[in-house]
Design an enzyme around this catalytic site. Structure first.
Site, PDB file in Angstrom:
ATOM      1  N   HIS A  60       0.851  -1.196   0.000  1.00  0.00           N
ATOM      2  CA  HIS A  60       0.000   0.000   0.000  1.00  0.00           C
ATOM      3  C   HIS A  60       0.882   1.240   0.000  1.00  0.00           C
ATOM      4  O   HIS A  60       2.037   1.199   0.432  1.00  0.00           O
ATOM      5  CB  HIS A  60      -0.895   0.009   1.239  1.00  0.00           C
ATOM      6  CG  HIS A  60      -1.974  -1.023   1.200  1.00  0.00           C
ATOM      7  ND1 HIS A  60      -3.096  -0.943   1.989  1.00  0.00           N
ATOM      8  CD2 HIS A  60      -2.113  -2.155   0.469  1.00  0.00           C
ATOM      9  CE1 HIS A  60      -3.881  -1.976   1.755  1.00  0.00           C
ATOM     10  NE2 HIS A  60      -3.298  -2.739   0.841  1.00  0.00           N
ATOM     11  N   GLU A  62       0.949   3.828   1.900  1.00  0.00           N
ATOM     12  CA  GLU A  62       1.463   4.184   3.221  1.00  0.00           C
ATOM     13  C   GLU A  62       2.601   3.257   3.642  1.00  0.00           C
ATOM     14  O   GLU A  62       3.586   3.710   4.220  1.00  0.00           O
ATOM     15  CB  GLU A  62       0.340   4.129   4.281  1.00  0.00           C
ATOM     16  CG  GLU A  62      -0.782   5.109   4.046  1.00  0.00           C
ATOM     17  CD  GLU A  62      -1.925   4.565   3.206  1.00  0.00           C
ATOM     18  OE1 GLU A  62      -3.029   5.124   3.288  1.00  0.00           O
ATOM     19  OE2 GLU A  62      -1.725   3.572   2.453  1.00  0.00           O
ATOM     20  N   CYS A  90      -6.101   2.070   5.873  1.00  0.00           N
ATOM     21  CA  CYS A  90      -6.753   0.787   6.129  1.00  0.00           C
ATOM     22  C   CYS A  90      -6.218   0.220   7.444  1.00  0.00           C
ATOM     23  O   CYS A  90      -5.263   0.750   8.017  1.00  0.00           O
ATOM     24  CB  CYS A  90      -6.478  -0.167   4.966  1.00  0.00           C
ATOM     25  SG  CYS A  90      -4.802  -0.840   4.964  1.00  0.00           S
ATOM     26  N   CYS A  93      -2.357  -0.472   7.350  1.00  0.00           N
ATOM     27  CA  CYS A  93      -1.566   0.755   7.353  1.00  0.00           C
ATOM     28  C   CYS A  93      -1.689   1.486   8.679  1.00  0.00           C
ATOM     29  O   CYS A  93      -0.711   2.067   9.164  1.00  0.00           O
ATOM     30  CB  CYS A  93      -1.982   1.647   6.189  1.00  0.00           C
ATOM     31  SG  CYS A  93      -1.594   0.912   4.575  1.00  0.00           S
TER      32      CYS A  93
END
Length: 171
Positions: A60, A62, A90, A93
């Site tokens: 992801h 992040e 999410c 993260c």
């Protein structure tokens, strides 16, 4: 309305995160999420979603940005850094944000906004509320004594990261 709890927010960093999010999906590397990590007004890490190009569901934006920032400053903890991300983090993260101790997170779109266009992480938050053995993917505690001995040995060593949140940082 943007609620600022300090004076660190700078729109130029969110603009960079938005640009990265566009690069992510237009390149085919990942979903449209971009992220920038800033320390003392300087970008120390950035990334965008790369789940397709890395064939990795954890890539992801992040996560990529946190990895880059930690490598750039040579530290696992980013307590003096701000994160600018295009989507409310999410659960995965969010965990990484807490483990890295980021000082503050600014996000452009909410999880509700994301759900409206097809990114809906709410089921994962709901799974956290379930007992491990009742989750969609059952998680069974095996009570392994050897594994506990390793944890206890690590605790005895009293390594710097052994108790990462003994004191919650103030803003």
């Amino acid at each position: 309305m943007l609620q600022i709890i300090d004076n660190s927010y700078d729109e130029k960093f969110m603009k960079r995160a938005v640009l990265l999010s566009e690069m992510a999906y237009k390149s085919g590397k990942g979903l449209p999420i971009g992220c920038v990590i800033v320390r003392n007004g300087i970008i120390v890490g950035e990334g965008h979603n790369e789940i397709f190009s890395r064939n990795n569901p954890t890539a992801h934006g992040e996560m990529v940005a946190i990895e880059n920032a930690c490598n750039q400053i040579g530290n696992l903890q980013l307590g003096d850094c701000e994160m600018y991300t295009t989507l409310e983090p999410c659960p995965m993260c969010l965990g990484a944000i807490y483990w890295s101790k980021l000082r503050i997170v600014y996000f452009a779109n909410t999880n509700k906004d994301a759900a409206e266009v097809g990114f809906d992480d709410s089921f994962i938050f709901e799974e956290f509320r379930q007992e491990p053995e009742k989750r969609k993917i059952p998680m069974i505690n095996t009570n392994n004594t050897e594994a506990m001995k390793v944890l206890k040995g690590w605790q005895i060593e009293n390594l710097p990261a052994s108790q990462p949140w003994t004191k919650i940082p103030s803003h």
